[in-house]
Design an enzyme around this catalytic site. Structure first.
Site, short mmCIF file in Angstrom:
data_model
loop_
_atom_site.label_atom_id
_atom_site.label_comp_id
_atom_site.label_asym_id
_atom_site.label_seq_id
_atom_site.Cartn_x
_atom_site.Cartn_y
_atom_site.Cartn_z
N TYR A 83 -7.33 3.38 2.92
CA TYR A 83 -6.05 2.79 3.31
C TYR A 83 -6.27 1.63 4.27
O TYR A 83 -5.74 0.53 4.08
CB TYR A 83 -5.21 3.89 3.98
CG TYR A 83 -3.86 3.47 4.52
CD1 TYR A 83 -2.73 3.49 3.71
CD2 TYR A 83 -3.72 3.10 5.85
CE1 TYR A 83 -1.49 3.15 4.23
CE2 TYR A 83 -2.48 2.74 6.37
CZ TYR A 83 -1.37 2.76 5.55
OH TYR A 83 -0.14 2.42 6.06
N GLN A 121 0.82 -1.21 0.00
CA GLN A 121 0.00 0.00 0.00
C GLN A 121 0.85 1.26 0.00
O GLN A 121 0.53 2.25 -0.68
CB GLN A 121 -0.91 -0.01 1.23
CG GLN A 121 -2.06 0.97 1.16
CD GLN A 121 -3.15 0.51 0.20
OE1 GLN A 121 -3.23 -0.67 -0.12
NE2 GLN A 121 -3.97 1.43 -0.25
N GLU A 122 1.94 1.23 0.75
CA GLU A 122 2.77 2.42 0.91
C GLU A 122 3.64 2.70 -0.32
O GLU A 122 3.75 3.84 -0.77
CB GLU A 122 3.66 2.28 2.14
CG GLU A 122 2.92 2.27 3.48
CD GLU A 122 2.40 3.65 3.88
OE1 GLU A 122 2.75 4.64 3.18
OE2 GLU A 122 1.67 3.74 4.86
N SER A 123 4.27 1.65 -0.85
CA SER A 123 5.29 1.90 -1.88
C SER A 123 5.25 0.94 -3.06
O SER A 123 6.03 1.11 -4.00
CB SER A 123 6.69 1.81 -1.24
OG SER A 123 6.93 0.48 -0.78
#
Length: 498
Positions: free
Chosen positions: A462, A337-339
Site C-alpha cells: 500500500y 488505491q482505496e477505491s
C-alpha cells in the site's frame, strides 16, 4: 545536418576499414565521438532489481508507451512491461526522458533499467545498449498535412517539391530517410525539438505547423480517427523491429525479459509470420485500433473537460487538500488505491466511500459517508492527523509512516516499531518498520505482539504503490502543464463520442 550524415560516415569508415587503412579502434573512437561512450557506469542486473522490488521503465508520455487514463496508468509499453514486472513480484516505476536527455545515457548511468518506448533497433543504438528479442514489427510511413496544396503519394513528389519532413533525432526515422537519400531521393529533412508527445505532433501536422513527419503506421491510423487534417503518404521502411533496451552488462535481466517475450511474440518456423499471444493481441486492439483508451489520449478536449487529468473528483480533492495544506495529488493517489475513484465502494471490513472510511471510527452518519466531499474530508483529516503525529520524522519517513498508519492502524504500527527496537534497529526508519510489519505475519512474532496478527505485506505494498503513484502524478502534471501550453483550446477532433 551532422546527425543526418552519421550513418553515411559510419558506412564510409567501415569501407575504409575493409581496405586496411584504419583499425577497429578508429571505428570505436569515431562512434564514441558521435554517439557517446558505450562504457557502462553502473552494474544493476536482475538480482539487484529483484532485491530492490522495483523495475524502472525509461519511457515517454505517449499512447504507445505510457499515459494516464482517468488517474490510472495506461499505454502499450506500460501494460506489457508491467505484466513482466508482476510475474516477478516487482513494482514498475516510470522514468520519463526529459528534454535534451538521452534514453541510452539514462539507462547506462542507472536512472532506469529498461527502455520501453516503442524503441526501434538501430545500429547506432546497439553501440551503447543491448536489445531484447523483438515483440513488435512496425512500418514507417510519411504523414503530411492537409494544408499542403498538393497530395503527394510518392517519394519522388516529396523529393521534387522539397517538402520539409520533421523528425526526432533519437528515433530511427533519420536513418531510414538518410538511406533513401543514398538511393537518390533529395529529401528535405529537419529536426523536431524532443519535447512533445504523439498527440501534440499530430496536432501540429493537422494545423500545418509541421507539413510532414514520419510515424508508425498503426500510430497514424489510430490518431487519424480522432484528429482531422492528416494524410497518409508512402512507406519509407517496412517491418522495423521494436524491442526493449537494456544495459549490456545486464545479462540476467536480458534472459528474463527474453523468456517473457518468447511467450508473447515469435516467428513461425515454417512461414516466418509473427505469432502473438492473446494478451499481446488484446494490447494491440486496445492501443492500435479504435477504443476508449485511444479517444481519451487523442481527444484534446480531455484536458478541458470536467473529468480532469486525474479524475472527476479533482476539484473536490483540490479544495479539501487546500483547506488542510495537503497536496491534492497525494490525496488522489490514495483514492485510487482505496477505491479506484468509486464513491460507492465498500470493503469486506465495512470501510466505505472514496477514501474507505470505517463508520465505527467516524462521527458522521453512515449514509453521509458515501457523499464524495464528506468522505474526502474525513479521509484527509485522518491523514493530516497521522502526518502531524509523525512530524518529528524527515519528510520521506513521515509520509511512509502516515500512509501505513492510515492503512493498518496505530496499534500494529506500534508493534512493528517495537520489533525494530528489539532487533536494535532504528524505529524511525521506514525500512525497519516495514520489516517489522512483515514479521507480524509470522506466528513467532505476532503471538507476542500486543495487537496480534497483521497482514503486513498489504500495508507494505500500500505504501509503496501510493508513493510511486504520487511521484508519477507529479511528473505527469508537469508534462501536462507543458503540453497544455502548447495545445490551443480548440476542438481538432475528427469525431467525439462524448
Amino acid at each position: 545536418m551532422r546527425s543526418m550524415r552519421i550513418s553515411g560516415l559510419v558506412l564510409a569508415l567501415s569501407a575504409v576499414l575493409l581496405s586496411g587503412c584504419i583499425t577497429p579502434d578508429d571505428i570505436d573512437r569515431f562512434v564514441e565521438e558521435y554517439f557517446g561512450s558505450n562504457t557502462l557506469a553502473v552494474e544493476r542486473d536482475f538480482e539487484e532489481i529483484r532485491n530492490s522490488g522495483v523495475l524502472r521503465m525509461i519511457t515517454s508520455y505517449d499512447v504507445d508507451s505510457y499515459f494516464l487514463r482517468h488517474g490510472f496508468e495506461a499505454g502499450f509499453e506500460y501494460e506489457l512491461l508491467n505484466e513482466f514486472a508482476k510475474s516477478h513480484g516487482l513494482e514498475l516505476e516510470v522514468i520519463f526522458v526529459g528534454k535534451d536527455e538521452s534514453p541510452q545515457e539514462l539507462l547506462n548511468f542507472g536512472a532506469g533499467d529498461v527502455i520501453a518506448a516503442n524503441y526501434t533497433i538501430t545500429p547506432q543504438r546497439k553501440w551503447q545498449i543491448q536489445f531484447t528479442k523483438p515483440y513488435k514489427l512496425s512500418d514507417k510511413i510519411l504523414v503530411y498535412s492537409d494544408s499542403l496544396d498538393v497530395k503527394p503519394e510518392l517519394l519522388e513528389e516529396f523529393s521534387n517539391l522539397g517538402i520539409p519532413i520533421h523528425v526526432s533525432r533519437d528515433h530511427s526515422d533519420p536513418i531510414h530517410l538518410e538511406a533513401l537519400r543514398d538511393q537518390g531521393y533529395d529529401l528535405n529533412i529537419d529536426f523536431l525539438p524532443d519535447d512533445g508527445d504523439t498527440r501534440s505532433l499530430l496536432l501540429k501536422v493537422s494545423r500545418g505547423e509541421v507539413l510532414a513527419t514520419v510515424l508508425d503506421e498503426h500510430t497514424f491510423r489510430a490518431g487519424s480517427k480522432y484528429i482531422s487534417g492528416l494524410n497518409e503518404g508512402p512507406v519509407i521502411a517496412s517491418n522495423d523491429t521494436v524491442a526493449w533496451g537494456i544495459r549490456k552488462n545486464a545479462k540476467g535481466l536480458e534472459a528474463q525479459l527474453n523468456n517473457f517475450l518468447e511467450n508473447h511474440f515469435r516467428f513461425s518456423d515454417s512461414t516466418e509470420e509473427s505469432i502473438r499471444s492473446s494478451f499481446l493481441n488484446q494490447l494491440r486492439y486496445r492501443y492500435h485500433t479504435e477504443s476508449d483508451y485511444l479517444e481519451d489520449y487523442y481527444n484534446p478536449e480531455r484536458y478541458y473537460s470536467s473529468i480532469g487529468l486525474i479524475s472527476s473528483f479533482e476539484d473536490l480533492t483540490k479544495s479539501v487538500a487546500d483547506s488542510l495544506d495537503l497536496d491534492w495529488l497525494l490525496l488522489a493517489s490514495m483514492i485510487v488505491q482505496e477505491s479506484g475513484f468509486n464513491p460507492e465502494a465498500k470493503s469486506f471490513a465495512g470501510a466505505v466511500g472514496l477514501m474507505q472510511i470505517l463508520p465505527r471510527f467516524s462521527a458522521t452518519e453512515y449514509e453521509n459517508l458515501y457523499d464524495p466531499l464528506t468522505n474526502i474530508q474525513e479521509g484527509a483529516w485522518i491523514l493530516k492527523g497521522h502526518l502531524n503525529h509523525y512530524a518529528y520524522l524527515d519528510s520521506v519517513n513521515q509520509l511512509s509512516f502516515a500512509l501505513a498508519t492510515y492503512n493498518v492502524g496505530i496499534g500494529h504500527m506500534m508493534d512493528a516499531r517495537r520489533l525494530a527496537m528489539e532487533q536494535n534497529k532504528d524505529p524511525n526508519q521506514w525500512e525497519n518498520v516495514e520489516d517489522g510489519l512483515l514479521k507480524l505475519m509470522d506466528q513467532r512474532y505476532y503471538q507476542h505482539a500486543r495487537h496480534g496478527y497483521c497482514r503486513g505485506i498489504e500495508t507494505v505494498q500500500y505504501v509503496r504503490e501510493i508513493r510511486n503513484r504520487y511521484q508519477m502524478y507529479n511528473r505527469v502534471t508537469v508534462l501536462n502543464d507543458e503540453s497544455f501550453s502548447r495545445i490551443p483550446q480548440t476542438n481538432t477532433s475528427a469525431k467525439s463520442k462524448r
